[in-house]
Design a protein around this motif. Structure first.
Motif, PDB file in Angstrom:
ATOM      1  N   SER A   1      11.322 -17.122 -25.437  1.00 48.96           N
ATOM      2  CA  SER A   1       9.907 -16.724 -26.669  1.00 48.96           C
ATOM      3  C   SER A   1       9.079 -18.001 -25.849  1.00 48.96           C
ATOM      4  CB  SER A   1      10.387 -16.857 -27.524  1.00 48.96           C
ATOM      5  OG  SER A   1      11.877 -18.581 -27.854  1.00 48.96           O
ATOM      6  N   LEU A   2       9.122 -19.510 -25.711  1.00 52.45           N
ATOM      7  CA  LEU A   2       8.382 -19.706 -25.617  1.00 52.45           C
ATOM      8  C   LEU A   2       6.979 -20.234 -24.162  1.00 52.45           C
ATOM      9  CD1 LEU A   2      10.013 -23.200 -27.515  1.00 52.45           C
ATOM     10  CD2 LEU A   2       8.428 -21.393 -28.229  1.00 52.45           C
ATOM     11  N   GLU A   3       8.205 -19.333 -22.853  1.00 51.98           N
ATOM     12  CA  GLU A   3       7.848 -20.282 -21.569  1.00 51.98           C
ATOM     13  C   GLU A   3       8.052 -20.881 -21.455  1.00 51.98           C
ATOM     14  OE1 GLU A   3       7.301 -17.202 -19.934  1.00 51.98           O
ATOM     15  OE2 GLU A   3       7.944 -15.393 -20.995  1.00 51.98           O
ATOM     16  N   GLN A   4       8.994 -21.587 -21.952  1.00 57.47           N
ATOM     17  CA  GLN A   4       8.541 -23.439 -21.773  1.00 57.47           C
ATOM     18  C   GLN A   4      10.392 -23.551 -20.558  1.00 57.47           C
ATOM     19  OE1 GLN A   4       6.440 -25.319 -21.125  1.00 57.47           O
ATOM     20  NE2 GLN A   4       4.743 -24.245 -21.900  1.00 57.47           N
ATOM     21  N   ARG A   5      10.321 -24.270 -19.683  1.00 60.02           N
ATOM     22  CA  ARG A   5      11.836 -24.920 -19.162  1.00 60.02           C
ATOM     23  C   ARG A   5      11.859 -25.946 -19.945  1.00 60.02           C
ATOM     24  NH1 ARG A   5      11.599 -24.349 -12.776  1.00 60.02           N
ATOM     25  NH2 ARG A   5      11.248 -21.864 -12.503  1.00 60.02           N
ATOM     26  N   GLY A   6      13.411 -26.013 -19.666  1.00 55.42           N
ATOM     27  CA  GLY A   6      14.014 -27.653 -20.334  1.00 55.42           C
ATOM     28  C   GLY A   6      15.779 -27.425 -19.642  1.00 55.42           C
ATOM     29  N   HIS A   7      16.687 -28.904 -20.341  1.00 53.96           N
ATOM     30  CA  HIS A   7      17.766 -28.423 -20.171  1.00 53.96           C
ATOM     31  C   HIS A   7      18.616 -27.988 -21.132  1.00 53.96           C
ATOM     32  CE1 HIS A   7      14.917 -30.597 -16.595  1.00 53.96           C
ATOM     33  NE2 HIS A   7      16.523 -29.793 -15.904  1.00 53.96           N
ATOM     34  N   ILE A   8      19.268 -27.828 -21.192  1.00 48.31           N
ATOM     35  CA  ILE A   8      20.536 -28.021 -22.307  1.00 48.31           C
ATOM     36  C   ILE A   8      21.730 -29.258 -22.606  1.00 48.31           C
ATOM     37  CG2 ILE A   8      23.543 -26.684 -22.308  1.00 48.31           C
ATOM     38  CD1 ILE A   8      21.109 -23.889 -22.891  1.00 48.31           C
ATOM     39  N   ILE A   9      21.583 -29.183 -23.989  1.00 48.61           N
ATOM     40  CA  ILE A   9      22.341 -30.387 -24.074  1.00 48.61           C
ATOM     41  C   ILE A   9      23.406 -30.888 -24.338  1.00 48.61           C
ATOM     42  CG2 ILE A   9      21.746 -32.346 -25.810  1.00 48.61           C
ATOM     43  CD1 ILE A   9      18.536 -31.878 -25.965  1.00 48.61           C
ATOM     44  N   GLU A  10      23.821 -29.440 -25.316  1.00 45.50           N
ATOM     45  CA  GLU A  10      25.082 -29.733 -25.913  1.00 45.50           C
ATOM     46  C   GLU A  10      25.060 -27.725 -26.002  1.00 45.50           C
ATOM     47  OE1 GLU A  10      26.523 -31.944 -28.481  1.00 45.50           O
ATOM     48  OE2 GLU A  10      24.494 -32.195 -29.871  1.00 45.50           O
ATOM     49  N   LYS A  11      26.531 -27.258 -26.610  1.00 42.81           N
ATOM     50  CA  LYS A  11      26.453 -25.941 -26.975  1.00 42.81           C
ATOM     51  C   LYS A  11      26.157 -26.048 -28.728  1.00 42.81           C
ATOM     52  CE  LYS A  11      28.814 -21.280 -26.230  1.00 42.81           C
ATOM     53  NZ  LYS A  11      29.688 -21.065 -25.823  1.00 42.81           N
ATOM     54  N   VAL A  12      25.961 -25.763 -29.313  1.00 46.70           N
ATOM     55  CA  VAL A  12      25.484 -26.028 -30.618  1.00 46.70           C
ATOM     56  C   VAL A  12      27.063 -25.534 -31.466  1.00 46.70           C
ATOM     57  CG1 VAL A  12      24.368 -26.112 -32.830  1.00 46.70           C
ATOM     58  CG2 VAL A  12      23.602 -27.042 -31.039  1.00 46.70           C
ATOM     59  N   SER A  13      26.365 -23.471 -31.249  1.00 48.60           N
ATOM     60  CA  SER A  13      27.721 -22.387 -31.690  1.00 48.60           C
ATOM     61  C   SER A  13      28.394 -21.504 -31.075  1.00 48.60           C
ATOM     62  CB  SER A  13      27.163 -22.025 -32.763  1.00 48.60           C
ATOM     63  OG  SER A  13      26.296 -21.247 -32.347  1.00 48.60           O
ATOM     64  N   ASP A  14      28.710 -20.749 -31.031  1.00 48.06           N
ATOM     65  CA  ASP A  14      29.043 -19.391 -29.527  1.00 48.06           C
ATOM     66  C   ASP A  14      28.042 -19.243 -29.522  1.00 48.06           C
ATOM     67  OD1 ASP A  14      31.751 -19.970 -30.302  1.00 48.06           O
ATOM     68  OD2 ASP A  14      31.662 -18.773 -31.934  1.00 48.06           O
ATOM     69  N   THR A  15      26.929 -18.967 -30.165  1.00 46.47           N
ATOM     70  CA  THR A  15      25.729 -18.161 -29.716  1.00 46.47           C
ATOM     71  C   THR A  15      24.311 -18.971 -29.184  1.00 46.47           C
ATOM     72  OG1 THR A  15      25.241 -17.266 -32.291  1.00 46.47           O
ATOM     73  CG2 THR A  15      26.597 -15.904 -30.695  1.00 46.47           C
ATOM     74  N   GLU A  16      24.888 -20.650 -29.779  1.00 47.83           N
ATOM     75  CA  GLU A  16      23.293 -21.803 -30.192  1.00 47.83           C
ATOM     76  C   GLU A  16      23.833 -22.417 -29.582  1.00 47.83           C
ATOM     77  OE1 GLU A  16      20.201 -22.016 -33.740  1.00 47.83           O
ATOM     78  OE2 GLU A  16      22.346 -22.326 -33.934  1.00 47.83           O
ATOM     79  N   TYR A  17      22.213 -23.000 -28.695  1.00 40.81           N
ATOM     80  CA  TYR A  17      22.744 -23.822 -27.589  1.00 40.81           C
ATOM     81  C   TYR A  17      21.316 -25.055 -28.257  1.00 40.81           C
ATOM     82  CZ  TYR A  17      25.245 -21.896 -24.491  1.00 40.81           C
ATOM     83  OH  TYR A  17      26.694 -21.535 -24.153  1.00 40.81           O
ATOM     84  N   GLN A  18      21.474 -26.744 -27.848  1.00 38.11           N
ATOM     85  CA  GLN A  18      20.879 -27.602 -27.748  1.00 38.11           C
ATOM     86  C   GLN A  18      19.748 -27.835 -26.844  1.00 38.11           C
ATOM     87  OE1 GLN A  18      21.509 -31.423 -29.710  1.00 38.11           O
ATOM     88  NE2 GLN A  18      19.753 -31.363 -30.394  1.00 38.11           N
TER      89      GLN A  18
END
Length: 785
Positions: A650-667
């Protein structure tokens, strides 16, 4: 001693400026009697009063304190049965009105939920006395004149007065307009002598009119005669005037009696209004000099930031940081004359007196000042010709008196200590005096030009050297106080700049000992180091502020993006719901038609009709257009792990996964920003070398311990919001259904900031202020979802 200190430190001049900010003579009297308090509790109360008044001025700009008079003498005269004059009664009515106005003004601010406990206590003591004001206003107009309507009798008397005066004028007008008047009268006018109407008659025609002569002109050619024809009418007029005077006096006496009945509450009102006027006078003066309320303590600590002398114009004054009482309790300021040492000394003493008198001080917010039991100063040339005392003797007499009184709770200020005598003896005497005051535990600041005292601060704990900066390039002082750096004479540099031969200067340096040269070089090095440190600190502070501003802007952008995304999702869901509803309606219509055909005995359903109905049912199913995110989600077959490089679609930006927050959401971390992203909004790109990871259960266990409450008291607003954001995320990971955020009561700014943040957080179900047993308005309980 107090009067001497007030004069030397120029506190009397502050009072002269302060008096112009009082709205009434009551406030001016309070200012004239103003003296510093030496009681800590009283000083705290005085500063809180001024700060509360400053808050009102900041919010409203001005306060209705007009029309208040010192009516205490009039009230006391009324109490002993005296009759008050009309203007005295008018002042009393005006003061009652003024008290009611300020009472209503503060009550309105309290209704707006402003915290004004001191002013509330004052206005609660004001008795309105509306009935007394009404009685006075019904009898006396704004010009202090008793009105006709004050009584029926007075109205009748004044009607008779006007009638008698009218008849007299008509009679005299007929005389001045007669054919003989031009010959016998000096002028065809009517005038008044001895409160009786007369006409100007020429001397030779005095017998033509008869009556009474009341006056004559300077030349004697004209007589002012009351003709016999109007004598009786004038007598009636005089009688009416006597009756009027008696009735007016009776009315004033009656009103004075009403005043006497309310004298006690009125006297208390005047006392309260004097206190309120005095509060706002201090606040108004503080606003003019851009002053702030300092913190106060009893342990001798002074921390004045960017302190300015209030009697020096803003264009000329140089702000200085004055820090004392923490690591050291004595400052010795050395250096040449006319460098600003005395101004620094007076600034410290005057600001201390101002604070202890309840006045805000011209220094930055966060400044702190100590409450001393006594302040002593020996400043300036106080040579006494009358007492035949030299400068040295005059100073020493003053110092002897100070040493008799000084104790561990005193602030002592010495200017040019030991001056006026032999330099060697003067320096030795200065050191001995400083040691005596220091050993008694007093806080002391001394200025001197003796080089021997430069070593004083290095040889004693709790003492620090200081100097006032001198710019050799411009040959002028900068008036900046340099703590920790002793002053140097700069004689050689100044002489060189002024054109003295270098040969002479080098010869002069040869007469100076090598030890003195080493000390001068060390001082120069200290000055350069301090300048460089201050410059680097200012640069770092500027970068920090820019970073805070950038972070705040990015936070706002993220919030705006989230709100926009949520709005788009809501809009898409609404369109999908409408499509489904439309499809259901279409399907219902088709089914209804099929049932109708089935039940129709006269009609046989043909095969092509069934095929057509089936096709219409298939077309009735909603066909929602799959967006780019749904297409991309099919591609995310790789399980996402911390450290994976991903693309936020949605933001057209690259990043890195920090941690999994819930079953469907990541930080996810994008640059310097951290944000939570749905799994369907992520596209896997690559994975770094395998690293050991720990399951979510471990994160929620001992390695991620989260308390059920967060304490923000003492935090700055920006840091507090960042801490709340992280804490809510941690609390969600820990599985807490609700948490508590402690922000304190204070001004309410921190509480409002926390509530504004919680209001826009999507994982906050709701929040409320704590109950009586939970901490009241100083704590917010947050429910998470």
């Amino acid at each position: 001693m107090l009067r001497h200190i007030s004069k030397v430190l120029e506190f009397e001049k502050i009072k002269e400026l302060l008096v112009h900010h009082a709205a009434s003579s009551l406030g001016k009297e309070k200012v004239e009697k103003l003296e510093p308090s030496y009681d800590y509790v009283e000083v705290v109360k005085l500063l809180e009063e001024t700060d509360e008044a400053s808050l009102v001025l900041r919010l409203k700009g001005q306060v209705p304190l007009g029309g208040i008079f010192d009516v205490r003498h009039s009230l006391k005269r009324a109490q002993i049965g005296g009759a008050l004059a009309a203007h005295d009664l008018l002042d009393i009515a005006s003061t009652i009105y003024g008290g009611r106005q300020i009472k209503q003004f503060i009550e309105l601010m309290l209704e707006e939920e402003h915290q004004l406990p001191i002013l509330k206590d004052y206005i609660d003591q004001i008795v309105p006395l509306t009935e007394l004001e009404r009685k006075i206003r019904n009898c006396i107009d704004d010009h202090g004149h008793v009105m006709d309507g004050a009584s029926d009798k007075l109205r009748g008397i004044r009607q008779a007065l006007r009638s008698a005066e009218s008849r007299i004028r008509e009679k005299l007008d007929s005389m001045t307009r007669s054919s003989s008047a031009q010959k016998m009268l000096s002028d065809a006018i009517i005038t008044i002598r001895n409160d009786r109407f007369v006409i100007p008659v020429k001397q030779e025609y005095r017998s033509a009119y008869g009556g009474i002569v009341h006056d004559q002109s300077a030349s004697g050619a004209t007589l002012f005669i009351e003709p016999q024809a109007v004598v009786q009418l004038n007598n009636q007029l005089q009688e009416a005037r006597v009756n009027e005077k008696q009735e007016v006096e009776r009315i004033l006496q009656e009103l004075s009696g009403f005043v006497a009945e309310s004298a006690e509450p009125m006297l208390h009102n005047v006392k309260v209004l004097a206190e309120i006027d005095f509060m706002f006078a201090k606040a108004s003066y503080g606003h003019k000099i851009k002053a702030s309320k300092p913190k106060v303590n009893e342990n001798g600590q002074i921390r004045l930031l960017k302190a300015r002398h209030p009697l020096i114009s803003n264009d000329e004054v140089v702000p200085n940081d004055i820090i004392l009482g923490e690591d050291y309790s004595s400052i010795v300021i050395t250096g040449p004359n006319t460098g600003g040492k005395t101004v620094t000394l007076k600034t410290l003493g005057l600001l201390t007196l101002m604070a202890q008198a309840g006045l805000p001080v011209p220094a930055q917010d966060g400044s702190e000042i100590a409450v001393f039991s006594a302040i002593y100063a020996d400043i300036g040339d106080e040579q006494s010709i009358e007492q035949s005392l030299s400068t040295f003797s005059s100073h020493m007499t003053n110092i002897v008196e100070i040493l008799k009184r000084v104790d561990h709770k005193s602030l002592v200020l010495f200017d040019e200590l030991g001056a006026g005598t032999d330099p060697q003896e003067g320096a030795a005497l200065a050191i001995a005096i400083l040691d005596d005051v220091y050993n008694r535990g007093a806080t002391v600041v001394a200025t001197t030009h003796y080089p021997e005292l430069k070593a004083y601060g290095y040889n004693r704990d709790g003492v620090i050297n200081a100097s006032v900066e001198f710019d050799v390039e411009t040959l002028s002082p900068t008036y900046r106080l340099l703590l920790g750096v002793p002053g140097r004479s700069n004689a050689f540099e100044i002489s060189s700049r002024l054109g003295l031969s270098q040969q002479v200067i080098e010869r002069a340096k040869g007469f100076v000992s090598s030890e003195t040269n080493k000390v001068e070089n060390m001082i120069a090095s200290l000055e350069e180091t301090q300048k460089r440190a201050e410059s680097e600190w200012h640069d770092a502070e500027s970068i920090r502020k820019d970073a805070e501003k950038l972070h705040e802007e990015l936070q706002k952008q993220i919030i705006a993006l989230n709100e926009e995304r949520n709005a788009l999702l809501a809009q898409a869901e609404e369109k999908a719901r409408e499509a489904i509803e439309s499809s259901k309606a279409e399907a219902e219509e088709i089914i209804r038609q099929l049932r109708k055909m089935k039940n129709d005995a006269h009609s046989t359903i043909k095969e092509h009709e069934l095929i057509d109905a089936r096709k219409r049912l298939e077309e009735a199913q909603p066909t929602l257009q799959k967006n780019k995110q749904a297409v991309q989600k099919k591609k995310v077959k790789q399980a996402l792990l911390p450290g994976d490089e991903v693309k936020v679609i949605s933001l057209e930006q690259r990043g890195h996964i920090i941690e999994k927050v819930s079953d469907t959401e990541y930080q996810v971390q994008i640059g310097i920003l951290k944000m939570k992203v749905k799994e369907k909004d992520l596209e896997y790109i690559s994975r770094p070398a395998p690293v050991e990871t720990k399951p979510l259960a471990t994160i929620r266990g001992s390695e991620h311990h989260v308390k059920p409450e967060l304490d923000l008291r003492g935090e700055r607003f920006e840091n507090a919001v960042l801490r709340v954001e992280k804490y809510v995320d941690d609390a969600l990971l820990a599985g807490y259904p609700s948490v508590s955020i402690i922000h304190g009561k204070g001004t309410g700014a921190l509480r409002k900031g926390v509530h504004d943040f919680l209001k826009s957080h999507r994982h906050v179900k709701g929040y409320r202020l704590g109950g009586m047993a939970e901490g009241g308005s100083g704590i917010t309980v947050v429910e998470l979802k």
